[in-house]
Design a protein around this motif. Structure first.
Motif, mmCIF file in Angstrom:
data_model
loop_
_atom_site.group_PDB
_atom_site.id
_atom_site.type_symbol
_atom_site.label_atom_id
_atom_site.label_comp_id
_atom_site.label_asym_id
_atom_site.label_seq_id
_atom_site.Cartn_x
_atom_site.Cartn_y
_atom_site.Cartn_z
ATOM 1 N N LEU A 288 0.867 -1.185 0.000
ATOM 2 C CA LEU A 288 0.000 0.000 0.000
ATOM 3 C C LEU A 288 0.904 1.235 0.000
ATOM 4 O O LEU A 288 1.831 1.305 0.799
ATOM 5 C CB LEU A 288 -0.891 -0.003 1.258
ATOM 6 N N PRO A 289 0.637 2.200 -0.876
ATOM 7 C CA PRO A 289 1.455 3.418 -0.851
ATOM 8 C C PRO A 289 1.357 4.087 0.523
ATOM 9 O O PRO A 289 0.252 4.213 1.072
ATOM 10 C CB PRO A 289 0.811 4.301 -1.927
ATOM 11 N N VAL A 294 -2.018 8.179 5.205
ATOM 12 C CA VAL A 294 -2.297 9.561 5.601
ATOM 13 C C VAL A 294 -3.620 10.039 4.994
ATOM 14 O O VAL A 294 -4.502 10.505 5.706
ATOM 15 C CB VAL A 294 -1.142 10.482 5.148
ATOM 16 N N LEU A 295 -3.740 9.887 3.673
ATOM 17 C CA LEU A 295 -4.919 10.444 3.000
ATOM 18 C C LEU A 295 -6.206 9.786 3.481
ATOM 19 O O LEU A 295 -7.259 10.408 3.493
ATOM 20 C CB LEU A 295 -4.774 10.295 1.480
ATOM 21 N N LYS A 296 -6.125 8.509 3.860
ATOM 22 C CA LYS A 296 -7.321 7.839 4.374
ATOM 23 C C LYS A 296 -7.341 7.809 5.908
ATOM 24 O O LYS A 296 -8.273 7.281 6.499
ATOM 25 C CB LYS A 296 -7.421 6.414 3.817
ATOM 26 N N ALA A 297 -6.328 8.369 6.523
ATOM 27 C CA ALA A 297 -6.205 8.367 7.993
ATOM 28 C C ALA A 297 -6.541 6.989 8.538
ATOM 29 O O ALA A 297 -7.357 6.832 9.445
ATOM 30 C CB ALA A 297 -7.106 9.433 8.617
#
Ligand SMILES: [Zn+2]
Ligand SMILES: [Zn+2]
Length: 356
Positions: A288-289, A294-297
């Motif tokens: 997973l990047p 972060v973007l999906k917390a």
């Protein structure tokens, strides 16, 4: 002198052998439990192999830390037969002859994990059937009476199974309680632990969970057992349909499989701020990047069995009639090896429990 009859590992990747030795006398605070039932678990297969699969042909060697012959089995229920001279006399008198489930994830008692009550995470542990002799036997030695749990009015087979498959599911789902308050949880994989998890999720969470499994019969069984909806993760449209039906994804997911595909499905179904608890040990990588965390917390949290406190909580839930027992097939202890073979071959529904 009483004899201890046991089915032991005398070599890795070889069938269990019956070995008979003198029954150990409990010393100090130890308690000798006469085994009545011991469940057969997938971990027993890994112990017999001497390794865990990590995916892509890689393995984790787990042969260290036990001497052969070694007795597997950690889903134990039995009767307290003898008490060590160092055990509290009053407690001893109370538990002698009692029917108990045995909490097997016993730690050293001295390390930071043990002091925090997480004996299941102790590196210097005495986990029964893993690093200390377990329950595929007529008797098992338990270091202290506090690891014994009353299970009436449950069956001994169900009580034993609660100590591993049940506890694993309970501990994982408890970590999702706050997230599951925001919407239905997603349970991925409906084997023995997953089906137990469905019952526990129904007892713990405000909404019935959504389930996912590649096996249509298992999805059907889960819907009958109260799942709100069931998805086939092998279906390319499943993830989109799930996200649509939940208005943007789930906040809580539990991966009972632990493979590349199952964890990708669970993580892919998360809403922003969501969390996946992973308990399965099938093996595989999870690419997973880093940006997506972060973007999906998002949170991905692994759990390993559960604490003694959680075992007591789960047993209280079961004794109050809030959990339906899973299908159980009882076989004599002498069939320990064929039970392992059937589990390996995928021919077991629910739990096989050995009768000592
Ligand atoms: Zn187990
Ligand atoms: Zn410890």
């Amino acid at each position: 002198m009483t004899k201890l009859r046991r089915f032991s590992l005398t070599a890795y990747q070889a069938p269990l052998c019956e070995t008979i030795v003198d029954c150990p006398e409990p010393t100090g605070s130890e308690v000798l439990v006469r085994v009545e039932r011991c469940g057969v678990c997938h971990s027993d297969l890994h112990m017999q192999d001497g390794f865990f699969a990590l995916g892509e042909g890689k393995t984790l060697d787990v042969r260290e830390g036990r001497t052969l012959p070694f007795t597997l089995g950690h889903e134990i229920a039995g009767v307290v037969e003898r008490i060590g001279p160092g055990a509290d006399a009053k407690i001893g008198a109370q538990i002698l002859g009692k029917k108990v489930a045995v909490y097997p994830w016993i730690g050293c008692g001295a390390c930071a994990a043990c002091k925090a009550g997480e004996e299941n995470l102790c590196n210097n542990n005495r986990h029964l059937g893993i690093s200390a002799d377990g329950g595929f036997a007529s008797h098992v030695l338990v270091p202290h009476p506090r690891y014994l749990i009353d299970y009436a009015p449950l069956s001994p087979s169900f009580a034993g199974a609660l100590m591993c498959s049940g506890l694993t599911a309970y501990s994982a789902l408890k970590r999702l309680t706050a997230h599951a308050a925001r919407g239905p949880a997603l349970l991925v994989g409906l084997g023995g632990v997953g089906m137990m998890g469905l019952g526990i999720a129904r007892a713990l969470f405000p909404q019935p969970p959504i389930v996912a499994d590649i096996d249509a019969a298992k999805r059907e069984a889960a819907l009958k057992a109260g799942a709100a909806a069931a998805f086939d993760p092998a279906d390319r449209e499943a993830r989109r349909a799930l996200i649509k039906s939940t208005g943007g994804g789930v906040f809580a997911a539990c991966d009972f499989v632990g493979s590349e595909k199952s964890l990708a499905f669970a993580a892919g179904a998360l809403a922003k701020g969501g969390k996946v608890a992973v308990t399965g040990l099938l093996g595989g990588n999870f690419p997973l990047p880093a940006t997506m965390f972060v973007l999906k917390a998002m949170t991905v949290e692994g759990t390993l069995t559960g604490t003694l406190e959680e075992a007591n909580e789960l047993m209280a839930l079961a004794r109050a009639g809030k959990l339906k027992p899973l299908p159980i097939e009882e076989r004599p202890l002498s069939q320990a090896q064929s039970a392992l073979d059937d589990l390996r071959g995928g021919r077991v529904v629910g739990r096989v429990v050995l009768v000592a």
